[in-house]
Design an enzyme around this catalytic site. Structure first.
Site, PDB file in Angstrom:
ATOM      1  N   ALA A  13       0.833  -1.195   0.000  1.00 14.77           N
ATOM      2  CA  ALA A  13       0.000   0.000   0.000  1.00 14.77           C
ATOM      3  C   ALA A  13       0.872   1.252   0.000  1.00 14.77           C
ATOM      4  CB  ALA A  13      -0.912  -0.007   1.220  1.00 14.77           C
ATOM      5  N   GLY A  44      -0.002  -5.213   0.777  1.00  7.16           N
ATOM      6  CA  GLY A  44      -1.092  -5.154  -0.186  1.00  7.16           C
ATOM      7  C   GLY A  44      -0.727  -5.755  -1.526  1.00  7.16           C
ATOM      8  N   GLU A  66      -1.429  -9.321  -1.077  1.00  6.65           N
ATOM      9  CA  GLU A  66      -2.888  -9.483  -1.034  1.00  6.65           C
ATOM     10  C   GLU A  66      -3.487  -9.387  -2.434  1.00  6.65           C
ATOM     11  OE1 GLU A  66      -4.552  -7.997   3.153  1.00  6.65           O
ATOM     12  OE2 GLU A  66      -3.336  -6.473   2.167  1.00  6.65           O
ATOM     13  N   GLU A  89       2.815  -5.916   7.523  1.00  2.00           N
ATOM     14  CA  GLU A  89       2.016  -4.830   8.110  1.00  2.00           C
ATOM     15  C   GLU A  89       2.241  -4.668   9.609  1.00  2.00           C
ATOM     16  OE1 GLU A  89      -0.256  -6.039   4.394  1.00  2.00           O
ATOM     17  OE2 GLU A  89       0.927  -7.023   5.942  1.00  2.00           O
TER      18      GLU A  89
END
Length: 703
Positions: free
Chosen positions: A63, A104, A107, A127
């Protein structure tokens, strides 16, 4: 197509390239572009499968961290919703994972039905290092892919995983032969899926993640991890999310994960850890240095002193593939030093962190000498001898006479004046302080001490070298103790004084470890060596203070030969590494308090917290005001990576901001007024702290 994404249809495949350098961070603009491209591919009947890849060879590092804590974090399309949409596309999606898929980025890959990497691919969900948990399906999809145990280990550690292990677990389905062939191999894989009429998403190996787990698995796991987690929130939220994966259908699990992620994102701990993340990146920005600053080549390093510190320093360079020569005065000392290095490597070998070949390769880079003349071709020389100015100056006189022009001469002093060391050479522009922390082969902090005449080229070269050997280099100016040890002095002073006033070492340490510090003051001094602390203090009494009666307790223990763990007696008694309270120390404190006319009384934990922490913070603010430290974030990095201050509190400066600068100032003023002559002597607020509070500032910065 949007410039953040490339799009082409080739032989029934939609090739969607992420093109947001440097790491394809999934900020809102890239999310929107990716969604548009995927919708286009889904709607195109000529497209039978989709390949998502990184146009610069790197898939996605996660992210956009700058969005966390702001409305942009969940601006449409938000990442969780985007990935749910991708899972609904009725065509095979293949993630071609070059170099990295982190956070992310992984993911996103998990939302694809199929994944292919290359030999150097690394995947991970880090994270937790930002006080967060995977919030876009990671805690729900990964347990269904690899099982609960492996998924928990991956998320709790936050560590990246190598390609072979990811293939073994099933995170990757295939490996291309090389990074160069990754996209071609991904396309070949997609064509195989089409030819075999493969489903858009294959069945999950652990569709029911709870199946087969022991009934007490979660209870037992939590109990085992509790001592490591301490007061950290993020591991508990990861744990709760994975439990949800075992108890809830996927859609409800995703909703639970999202709620937990938002709780983590709004927490003080995550705010603190994000501060640390950005502080590490800011630390390399130094006035007078830019990308055009020329760097000196470092092909060979020399270390003066083969003791514990010198040997540890040498290992850093051998680990990075750089040859090192160790200089000692006596052959037996040199042999002991090299043997100790081999023994340390052997421990890593036994733990599976090193192969026999790697051990021998690193040892082959290490050599020893008894002659200064053998250092003539070294590009960087680091002195690690006894902490006494006259001894270090003599070493530098010798180095000045034998080292080649342009060689960088560094001192590992922890407290002495680097300008005075540089002054004995004819090349002060080439002299710098490189303060490694013990054990030097393990600790991440490197204080880089810029002396008055240190050149920008030397500073830039050592900062780059620090990063090469895996350190976090932080620049300090010259003063007693630099950033870390100068702040340690008032922090430790209050701990000693509080014991004279009626606290016990265990009570003081308990308050500090209760904040999740790795160690309290007294256990730290016992580990480092009371003798070492005494000798440094004794050599610098004039620089430390005009009244050093507060450290009489440490002086007395030194005179009694109680040096800490190495002698099994210090502030505590030791049986191996097991620590026990020692009431002789309490009796000694009572006697010294009487001699020094210090009144004894019960001490509240709140007072211990305030006096130790506020004095630590006050000294840091003073260092910033003096220009010894460039930024408050630099000070936080020193204390997190050198002294075990908990990263989830953000370091002492960030902790002060969250606590309230006005409260810190009021606390210092309170003890100045209530501790009599001692208070008036020591509890003087830093002028910058007073200015910040007067100006209504809530962050620590120069005014």
């Amino acid at each position: 197509m949007n410039s953040l994404v490339t799009y082409q249809v080739q032989d029934s495949l939609a090739l969607i390239g992420l093109a947001r350098p440097p790491v394809n961070a999934l900020g809102q603009p890239l999310r929107a572009a990716l969604l548009q491209a995927c919708e286009q591919a889904d709607a195109d009947p000529s497209v039978r499968a989709i390949v998502i890849y990184g146009t610069n060879g790197l898939f996605c590092a996660g992210a956009d961290i700058t969005e966390f804590g702001s409305p942009a974090s969940f601006a449409a399309p938000d990442l969780p919703g985007l990935l749910v949409r991708l899972t609904a596309i009725d065509k095979p999606l293949v993630a071609a994972i070059g170099k990295l898929a982190l956070g992310g980025g992984l993911e996103l890959a998990l939302a694809c039905g199929y994944r292919i990497g290359e030999p150097k691919t690394r995947v991970g969900l880090p994270e937790i290092n930002l006080g967060l948990l995977p919030g876009a399906g990671g805690t729900q999809r990964l347990p269904r892919l690899v099982g609960v145990q492996a998924a928990l280990e991956m998320m709790i550690s936050g560590a990246p995983m190598a390609a072979n292990r990811a293939l073994e677990l099933g995170i990757l389905d295939r490996l291309a032969d090389s990074a160069e062939q990754l996209l071609q191999s991904a396309c070949g894989y997609a064509h195989e899926l089409i030819a075999n009429h493969a489903p858009a998403r294959p069945s999950e190996p652990f569709a029911d993640p709870a199946k087969g787990l022991p009934a007490d698995f979660f209870e037992r796991y939590c109990l085992e991890q509790e001592p490591r987690w301490k007061s950290r929130l993020a591991p508990r939220l990861v744990f709760s999310a994975v439990q949800a994966a075992c108890l809830l259908p996927l859609q409800q699990g995703l909703e639970r994960e999202l709620a937990l992620f938002k709780q983590a994102e709004a927490s003080r701990q995550s705010e603190a850890l994000r501060h640390v993340f950005f502080a590490e990146r800011e630390a390399g920005k130094i006035p007078g240095i830019d990308p055009s600053t020329a760097l000196r080549p470092i092909a060979k390093v020399a270390v003066i002193g083969a003791g514990t510190m010198g040997g540890g320093i040498a290992m850093n360079f051998a680990n990075a593939g750089i040859p090192v020569v160790l200089l000692e005065r006596q052959g037996d000392a040199l042999d002991r030093g090299l043997a100790h290095i081999r023994k340390t490597y052997a421990i890593s070998l036994k733990r599976g962190k090193l192969t026999e070949a790697q051990l021998e390769q690193r040892m082959s880079l290490l050599s020893g000498t008894l002659e200064y003349a053998d250092l003539a071709d070294a590009d960087l020389v680091i002195e690690a001898v006894f902490e006494q100015l006259s001894i270090k100056q003599e070493v530098f006189r010798q180095l000045d006479s034998v080292c080649k022009p342009g060689a960088i001469l560094a001192t590992n002093t922890s407290s002495l004046d680097v300008d005075q060391i540089a002054a004995v050479t004819a090349r002060p522009q080439d002299v710098i302080g490189l303060h490694f922390f013990s054990p030097a082969n393990v600790m991440r902090l490197l204080e880089v001490v810029k002396a008055r005449e240190t050149s920008a080229q030397v500073l830039a070269t050592t900062l780059k070298m620090g990063r090469t050997i895996g350190k976090i280099p932080v620049v300090s100016g010259v003063c007693f103790g630099f950033i870390g040890n100068r702040m340690l002095e008032p922090y430790a002073r209050e701990a000693h004084r509080l014991v004279l006033e009626g606290a016990t070492p265990a009570q003081v340490d308990g308050v500090l470890t209760g904040l999740d510090l790795n160690m309290g003051v007294f256990s730290m001094l016992d580990l480092a060596g009371i003798d070492v602390n005494f000798l440094v203090r004794d050599a610098n009494r004039a620089a430390i203070a005009h009244d050093d009666s507060y450290c009489r307790l440490g002086d007395e223990l030194y005179s009694l030969g109680r040096y800490g763990q190495k002698t099994a007696r210090g502030f505590y008694q030791y049986e191996g590494r097991e620590r026990h309270n020692d009431y002789e120390v309490v009796a000694l404190s009572e006697r010294l308090a009487g001699e020094l006319h210090v009144s004894r009384r019960p001490i509240e934990d709140a007072e211990i917290h305030a006096r130790c922490l506020f004095m630590l913070i006050n000294e840091g603010i003073q260092l910033l005001d003096e220009g010894i430290a460039l930024r408050a974030g630099d000070i936080d990095l020193v204390w997190i990576n050198g002294y075990g201050f908990p990263a989830h509190l953000g370091g002492p400066m960030f902790y002060a901001q969250q606590y309230g600068l006005d409260k810190v100032l009021a606390g210092i003023q309170h003890y100045r007024d209530t501790l009599g002559e001692y208070g008036r002597m020591w509890f003087t607020p830093a002028p910058l702290l007073e200015r910040l509070v007067a100006a209504g500032k809530t962050t620590i910065e120069r005014l």
